[in-house]
Design a protein around this motif. Sequence first.
Motif, PDB file in Angstrom:
ATOM      1  N   ALA A  54      50.978 -20.393 -28.066  1.00  0.00           N
ATOM      2  CA  ALA A  54      50.473 -21.099 -26.891  1.00  0.00           C
ATOM      3  C   ALA A  54      51.020 -20.470 -25.611  1.00  0.00           C
ATOM      4  O   ALA A  54      50.291 -20.321 -24.629  1.00  0.00           O
ATOM      5  N   CYS A  55      52.290 -20.064 -25.613  1.00  0.00           N
ATOM      6  CA  CYS A  55      52.870 -19.399 -24.434  1.00  0.00           C
ATOM      7  C   CYS A  55      52.148 -18.085 -24.154  1.00  0.00           C
ATOM      8  O   CYS A  55      51.833 -17.771 -23.001  1.00  0.00           O
ATOM      9  N   ALA A  56      51.861 -17.336 -25.196  1.00  0.00           N
ATOM     10  CA  ALA A  56      51.130 -16.077 -25.026  1.00  0.00           C
ATOM     11  C   ALA A  56      49.715 -16.351 -24.511  1.00  0.00           C
ATOM     12  O   ALA A  56      49.197 -15.609 -23.669  1.00  0.00           O
ATOM     13  N   ALA A  57      49.099 -17.425 -24.982  1.00  0.00           N
ATOM     14  CA  ALA A  57      47.757 -17.777 -24.516  1.00  0.00           C
ATOM     15  C   ALA A  57      47.778 -18.164 -23.042  1.00  0.00           C
ATOM     16  O   ALA A  57      46.904 -17.755 -22.273  1.00  0.00           O
ATOM     17  N   LEU A  58      48.795 -18.921 -22.619  1.00  0.00           N
ATOM     18  CA  LEU A  58      48.935 -19.262 -21.203  1.00  0.00           C
ATOM     19  C   LEU A  58      49.067 -17.999 -20.354  1.00  0.00           C
ATOM     20  O   LEU A  58      48.425 -17.864 -19.310  1.00  0.00           O
ATOM     21  N   GLU A  59      49.893 -17.076 -20.811  1.00  0.00           N
ATOM     22  CA  GLU A  59      50.076 -15.818 -20.070  1.00  0.00           C
ATOM     23  C   GLU A  59      48.773 -15.027 -19.975  1.00  0.00           C
ATOM     24  O   GLU A  59      48.478 -14.438 -18.936  1.00  0.00           O
ATOM     25  N   GLU A  60      47.997 -15.025 -21.053  1.00  0.00           N
ATOM     26  CA  GLU A  60      46.732 -14.290 -21.040  1.00  0.00           C
ATOM     27  C   GLU A  60      45.727 -14.943 -20.100  1.00  0.00           C
ATOM     28  O   GLU A  60      45.026 -14.259 -19.351  1.00  0.00           O
ATOM     29  N   ILE A  61      45.647 -16.263 -20.117  1.00  0.00           N
ATOM     30  CA  ILE A  61      44.739 -16.958 -19.201  1.00  0.00           C
ATOM     31  C   ILE A  61      45.177 -16.695 -17.764  1.00  0.00           C
ATOM     32  O   ILE A  61      44.350 -16.414 -16.899  1.00  0.00           O
ATOM     33  N   ARG A  62      46.470 -16.758 -17.511  1.00  0.00           N
ATOM     34  CA  ARG A  62      47.005 -16.449 -16.180  1.00  0.00           C
ATOM     35  C   ARG A  62      46.614 -15.039 -15.749  1.00  0.00           C
ATOM     36  O   ARG A  62      46.179 -14.810 -14.627  1.00  0.00           O
ATOM     37  N   ARG A  63      46.763 -14.075 -16.665  1.00  0.00           N
ATOM     38  CA  ARG A  63      46.426 -12.687 -16.356  1.00  0.00           C
ATOM     39  C   ARG A  63      44.951 -12.550 -15.984  1.00  0.00           C
ATOM     40  O   ARG A  63      44.602 -11.839 -15.046  1.00  0.00           O
ATOM     41  N   ARG A  64      44.099 -13.253 -16.705  1.00  0.00           N
ATOM     42  CA  ARG A  64      42.657 -13.191 -16.434  1.00  0.00           C
ATOM     43  C   ARG A  64      42.280 -13.917 -15.141  1.00  0.00           C
ATOM     44  O   ARG A  64      41.367 -13.503 -14.443  1.00  0.00           O
ATOM     45  N   ASP A  65      42.959 -15.021 -14.852  1.00  0.00           N
ATOM     46  CA  ASP A  65      42.607 -15.830 -13.686  1.00  0.00           C
ATOM     47  C   ASP A  65      43.203 -15.321 -12.378  1.00  0.00           C
ATOM     48  O   ASP A  65      42.629 -15.528 -11.313  1.00  0.00           O
ATOM     49  N   ARG A  66      44.349 -14.642 -12.427  1.00  0.00           N
ATOM     50  CA  ARG A  66      45.041 -14.245 -11.204  1.00  0.00           C
ATOM     51  C   ARG A  66      44.185 -13.405 -10.255  1.00  0.00           C
ATOM     52  O   ARG A  66      44.129 -13.699  -9.059  1.00  0.00           O
ATOM     53  N   PRO A  67      43.479 -12.373 -10.723  1.00  0.00           N
ATOM     54  CA  PRO A  67      42.665 -11.603  -9.783  1.00  0.00           C
ATOM     55  C   PRO A  67      41.534 -12.426  -9.159  1.00  0.00           C
ATOM     56  O   PRO A  67      41.159 -12.191  -8.006  1.00  0.00           O
ATOM     57  N   GLU A  72      39.124 -14.585  -4.562  1.00  0.00           N
ATOM     58  CA  GLU A  72      38.120 -15.566  -4.162  1.00  0.00           C
ATOM     59  C   GLU A  72      38.666 -16.888  -3.645  1.00  0.00           C
ATOM     60  O   GLU A  72      37.950 -17.607  -2.951  1.00  0.00           O
ATOM     61  N   LEU A  73      39.909 -17.220  -3.980  1.00  0.00           N
ATOM     62  CA  LEU A  73      40.398 -18.567  -3.675  1.00  0.00           C
ATOM     63  C   LEU A  73      41.646 -18.616  -2.806  1.00  0.00           C
ATOM     64  O   LEU A  73      41.928 -19.655  -2.204  1.00  0.00           O
ATOM     65  N   ALA A  74      42.406 -17.531  -2.746  1.00  0.00           N
ATOM     66  CA  ALA A  74      43.630 -17.533  -1.941  1.00  0.00           C
ATOM     67  C   ALA A  74      43.275 -17.779  -0.478  1.00  0.00           C
ATOM     68  O   ALA A  74      42.281 -17.263   0.033  1.00  0.00           O
ATOM     69  N   ASP A 105      37.109 -27.505 -19.705  1.00  0.00           N
ATOM     70  CA  ASP A 105      35.822 -27.846 -20.312  1.00  0.00           C
ATOM     71  C   ASP A 105      34.899 -28.521 -19.301  1.00  0.00           C
ATOM     72  O   ASP A 105      33.813 -28.018 -19.043  1.00  0.00           O
ATOM     73  N   PRO A 106      35.295 -29.649 -18.669  1.00  0.00           N
ATOM     74  CA  PRO A 106      34.373 -30.251 -17.698  1.00  0.00           C
ATOM     75  C   PRO A 106      34.326 -29.500 -16.363  1.00  0.00           C
ATOM     76  O   PRO A 106      33.367 -29.655 -15.610  1.00  0.00           O
ATOM     77  N   TYR A 107      35.349 -28.707 -16.084  1.00  0.00           N
ATOM     78  CA  TYR A 107      35.405 -27.941 -14.833  1.00  0.00           C
ATOM     79  C   TYR A 107      35.580 -26.460 -15.170  1.00  0.00           C
ATOM     80  O   TYR A 107      36.685 -25.923 -15.103  1.00  0.00           O
ATOM     81  N   PRO A 108      34.510 -25.774 -15.555  1.00  0.00           N
ATOM     82  CA  PRO A 108      34.626 -24.385 -16.020  1.00  0.00           C
ATOM     83  C   PRO A 108      35.116 -23.410 -14.956  1.00  0.00           C
ATOM     84  O   PRO A 108      35.523 -22.305 -15.290  1.00  0.00           O
ATOM     85  N   THR A 109      35.115 -23.821 -13.696  1.00  0.00           N
ATOM     86  CA  THR A 109      35.658 -22.949 -12.640  1.00  0.00           C
ATOM     87  C   THR A 109      37.179 -23.050 -12.552  1.00  0.00           C
ATOM     88  O   THR A 109      37.791 -22.299 -11.794  1.00  0.00           O
ATOM     89  N   SER A 110      37.796 -23.967 -13.304  1.00  0.00           N
ATOM     90  CA  SER A 110      39.251 -24.158 -13.254  1.00  0.00           C
ATOM     91  C   SER A 110      39.984 -22.851 -13.493  1.00  0.00           C
ATOM     92  O   SER A 110      39.546 -22.009 -14.284  1.00  0.00           O
ATOM     93  N   ARG A 111      41.109 -22.716 -12.820  1.00  0.00           N
ATOM     94  CA  ARG A 111      41.940 -21.525 -12.943  1.00  0.00           C
ATOM     95  C   ARG A 111      43.379 -21.943 -13.186  1.00  0.00           C
ATOM     96  O   ARG A 111      43.847 -22.965 -12.680  1.00  0.00           O
TER      97      ARG A 111
END
Length: 173
Positions: A54-67, A72-74, A105-111
């Motif tokens: 789960a920690c590795a999955a969080l890091e991967e999602i973070r890596r994908r979402d950061r750019p 677009e959002l900063a 799931d209900p907010y697919p734009t979530s980061r």
Amino acid sequence: MRLSGAPLIVECERGEGTGGDRKTRLAEVDLSGSAEAGVARYNGLAADEVVETACAALEEIRRRDRPIVAAELAGQWQPQLASMRPGTGGHDCDSILRAHLKFRDPYPTSRLVWSGDWRNYDRKDWWVTLSGIGFPTAEGALQWCRNEGFGHDDCYDRLVSNDVGPEGTTRYQ
């Protein structure tokens, strides 16, 4: 877990067995759409491996979402849907991942962001789920929270930025 390619395979789902026996399951999560995208199957991981996965999955999602957040959002106000830190409130990586995917799931734009990546956060060790919808004003983001039915303590506004410090970057309903 597969950390490259389109779908992300994460261990974040457990099935109840008979007699207190629990099965650990893999779930495939398509981050471009629903968190329910995958089909679970038995894989036999131990409980300590679940947290590591789960920690590795969080890091991967973070890596994908950061750019996406940076490009677009900063500098915009965003509804902040959750913030959790492992070891606080009984949270570990598994519970944080589950909570994030529940919003995605209900907010697919979530980061997902790590507060330590952004200068505006005063606490640098929190996982934060943002709506992924930017507003030019705090009031616009607060109105989004109200429109979505979130209460005062469940959604507030955050200006995510590396250009400013923490003061004045959080607004509550």
